[in-house]
Write a protein that holds these residues in place. Structure first.
Motif, short mmCIF file in Angstrom:
data_model
loop_
_atom_site.label_atom_id
_atom_site.label_comp_id
_atom_site.label_asym_id
_atom_site.label_seq_id
_atom_site.Cartn_x
_atom_site.Cartn_y
_atom_site.Cartn_z
N TYR A 73 48.32 31.89 71.90
CA TYR A 73 48.23 30.81 70.92
C TYR A 73 47.03 31.03 70.00
O TYR A 73 45.97 31.49 70.44
CB TYR A 73 48.07 29.46 71.62
CG TYR A 73 49.25 29.04 72.45
CD1 TYR A 73 50.17 28.10 71.98
CD2 TYR A 73 49.47 29.58 73.72
CE1 TYR A 73 51.27 27.72 72.75
CE2 TYR A 73 50.57 29.21 74.49
CZ TYR A 73 51.46 28.28 74.00
OH TYR A 73 52.54 27.91 74.75
N PHE B 92 44.55 29.02 66.96
CA PHE B 92 44.20 27.73 66.34
C PHE B 92 43.13 28.01 65.28
O PHE B 92 42.04 28.52 65.59
CB PHE B 92 43.67 26.75 67.39
CG PHE B 92 43.79 25.30 66.99
CD1 PHE B 92 44.69 24.46 67.63
CD2 PHE B 92 43.04 24.78 65.93
CE1 PHE B 92 44.83 23.13 67.25
CE2 PHE B 92 43.17 23.46 65.53
CZ PHE B 92 44.07 22.63 66.21
N ILE C 197 38.51 24.52 63.67
CA ILE C 197 37.98 23.78 64.80
C ILE C 197 36.96 22.78 64.28
O ILE C 197 35.77 22.83 64.61
CB ILE C 197 37.35 24.73 65.85
CG1 ILE C 197 38.27 25.91 66.14
CG2 ILE C 197 37.05 23.99 67.16
CD1 ILE C 197 39.58 25.54 66.79
N GLY D 115 40.31 19.26 64.58
CA GLY D 115 40.82 20.46 65.23
C GLY D 115 40.17 20.77 66.56
O GLY D 115 40.83 21.28 67.48
N ALA E 200 42.49 21.36 69.73
CA ALA E 200 42.54 22.67 70.36
C ALA E 200 42.15 22.60 71.83
O ALA E 200 42.70 23.33 72.67
CB ALA E 200 41.62 23.65 69.61
N GLN E 201 41.21 21.72 72.16
CA GLN E 201 40.83 21.55 73.57
C GLN E 201 41.99 21.00 74.39
O GLN E 201 42.26 21.47 75.50
CB GLN E 201 39.62 20.63 73.69
CG GLN E 201 38.30 21.33 73.43
CD GLN E 201 37.12 20.56 73.98
OE1 GLN E 201 37.06 19.34 73.86
NE2 GLN E 201 36.17 21.27 74.56
N LEU F 178 45.13 21.29 73.67
CA LEU F 178 46.13 22.35 73.74
C LEU F 178 45.77 23.33 74.86
O LEU F 178 46.63 23.71 75.66
CB LEU F 178 46.22 23.09 72.40
CG LEU F 178 47.26 24.21 72.34
CD1 LEU F 178 48.67 23.65 72.40
CD2 LEU F 178 47.07 25.04 71.07
N ARG F 179 44.50 23.73 74.94
CA ARG F 179 44.07 24.69 75.96
C ARG F 179 44.29 24.12 77.36
O ARG F 179 44.66 24.86 78.29
CB ARG F 179 42.60 25.03 75.74
CG ARG F 179 41.91 25.92 76.77
CD ARG F 179 42.58 27.26 77.01
NE ARG F 179 43.59 27.21 78.05
CZ ARG F 179 44.28 28.23 78.49
NH1 ARG F 179 44.09 29.44 77.97
NH2 ARG F 179 45.18 28.11 79.43
N LEU G 262 44.16 31.58 74.32
CA LEU G 262 43.97 30.82 73.09
C LEU G 262 42.93 31.55 72.24
O LEU G 262 41.82 31.82 72.70
CB LEU G 262 43.47 29.41 73.39
CG LEU G 262 43.10 28.55 72.16
CD1 LEU G 262 44.33 28.27 71.30
CD2 LEU G 262 42.44 27.24 72.58
N ILE H 297 40.78 31.35 68.71
CA ILE H 297 40.37 30.40 67.68
C ILE H 297 39.73 31.11 66.50
O ILE H 297 39.21 32.23 66.64
CB ILE H 297 39.39 29.33 68.24
CG1 ILE H 297 38.09 29.99 68.72
CG2 ILE H 297 40.04 28.53 69.36
CD1 ILE H 297 36.97 29.01 69.03
N GLU I 237 37.21 29.87 63.12
CA GLU I 237 36.49 28.76 62.49
C GLU I 237 35.29 29.33 61.73
O GLU I 237 34.58 30.20 62.24
CB GLU I 237 36.03 27.76 63.56
CG GLU I 237 35.00 26.74 63.14
CD GLU I 237 35.47 25.87 61.99
OE1 GLU I 237 34.67 25.66 61.05
OE2 GLU I 237 36.61 25.38 62.04
N THR J 121 34.93 24.64 76.72
CA THR J 121 36.36 24.75 76.96
C THR J 121 36.67 25.72 78.11
O THR J 121 36.16 26.84 78.14
CB THR J 121 37.09 25.22 75.68
OG1 THR J 121 36.75 24.34 74.60
CG2 THR J 121 38.59 25.18 75.87
#
Length: 326
Positions: free
Chosen positions: A14, A16, A19, A23, A27-28, A30-31, A40, A42, A44, A57
């Motif tokens: 995944y 993302f 953040i 976001g 995203a947290q 989702l994880r 995951l 990321i 940013e 996370t």
């Protein structure tokens, strides 16, 4: 039933992008809900946000960082974007050197879930480019603010085919409230729904502000006025749950002196998008000029700038925050 089975999310990689305020908690969540063995990735631009996310996370060995959207696309099967404005979305997707489409391999079809609140024209343009490249795209803006993002109770408004909606629904449920995931129609319909709702919310707040200032000037007790309004035809969300007079609704943004929440400037941007949408479809708007003028003035008023948009009450009543209480 295991958590992986409960959320019914595939064991893939995944991505993302974005953040930020919204976001980060999205995203947290989702994880937490993708399979533990899934990765995951990321991306940013604010380094401090990246460091914070990595430190907070779990599992840490299943979260990694990409320096560009292109790197995300090279690695990921499902990519979620949560960005500030339309130009940011266009740049992230279409930059020829660093964009998602520059890195998206033709050997597989990536699912893009675009959660930003942007104009429908930009979203539709990006959708066309993504589709032409053999990938899938849905617009999926959210409502519920930062608190809803943290709690995982966001409302998702999704635009795309029925097949795509069914595909992204488990993702939305992982970040939102199961009962509040809506298939709004074709591509762009999610954004149109979000903008129309925000426009109506502002118009409602404008009416509530005028009404309660009228009551203030007459000398009415705002709690009594609210009690009557909220069992009568004037009742609405902003009169009951978000009354702008401090002390009327304990949980309203007014109780926090309008700190945080959906800022006046953000509200101005979304309302302008909604009115542009109205122009595109030929919808009549008798309130257009008043709404735009009031929002433009409030966005420059120190009493409203950077504050929750319901601070418009201070602007209309021409009072200071320390005067706004029962």
């Amino acid at each position: 039933m295991s958590e992986d089975q409960e959320w019914n999310l595939p064991n893939v990689t995944y991505g993302f992008i974005g953040i930020g305020v919204m976001g980060f908690p999205m995203a947290q969540n989702l994880r937490k809900r993708i399979p533990k063995s899934a990765q995951l990735v990321i991306c940013e631009v604010v380094e401090a946000q990246v460091k914070k996310f990595l430190s907070e996370t779990e599992p840490k060995d299943r979260v990694s960082v990409a320096s560009t959207p292109k790197e995300i696309a090279e690695q990921c099967d499902i990519i979620i974007t949560m960005l500030p404005k339309g130009p940011h979305v266009q740049e992230v997707f279409t930059n020829k050197s660093t964009g998602l489409l520059a890195g998206a391999p033709s050997s597989k079809s990536i699912l893009f879930m675009e959660c930003s609140t942007i104009d429908t024209l930009t979203s539709n343009k990006v959708n066309d480019l993504v589709t032409e490249a053999g990938h899938r795209f849905v617009d999926a803006p959210v409502s519920g603010g930062y608190n809803g993002a943290v709690a995982g109770t966001l409302t998702f408004m999704i635009g795309g085919s029925e097949e795509l909606f069914n595909e992204v629904r488990p993702l939305a449920e992982a970040m939102g409230k199961k009962e509040n995931i809506y298939h709004c129609g074709k591509q762009g319909a999610g954004l149109a729904t979000k903008q129309i709702n925000n426009y109506l919310g502002f118009v409602s707040m404008l009416g509530v502000s005028e009404a309660f200032n009228m009551g203030r000037l007459y000398g009415l007790n705002p709690k009594t006025l609210a009690s009557v309004v909220n069992v009568s035809t004037g009742r609405c969300y902003n009169s009951s749950s978000e009354n702008p007079v401090k002390g009327v609704t304990p949980t309203a943004s007014a109780s926090k002196d309008f700190e945080g929440g959906f800022s006046t400037e953000l509200c101005q941007g979304v309302v302008e998008m909604a009115l542009q949408l109205g122009e595109q479809v030929g919808a009549k708007s008798v309130l257009r000029d008043v709404v735009l003028k009031t929002l433009a003035e409030a966005s420059e008023d120190p009493r409203c700038k950077g504050k929750d948009y319901r601070s418009i009450y201070l602007h209309l009543a021409d009072i200071e925050q320390n005067e706004n209480h029962v």
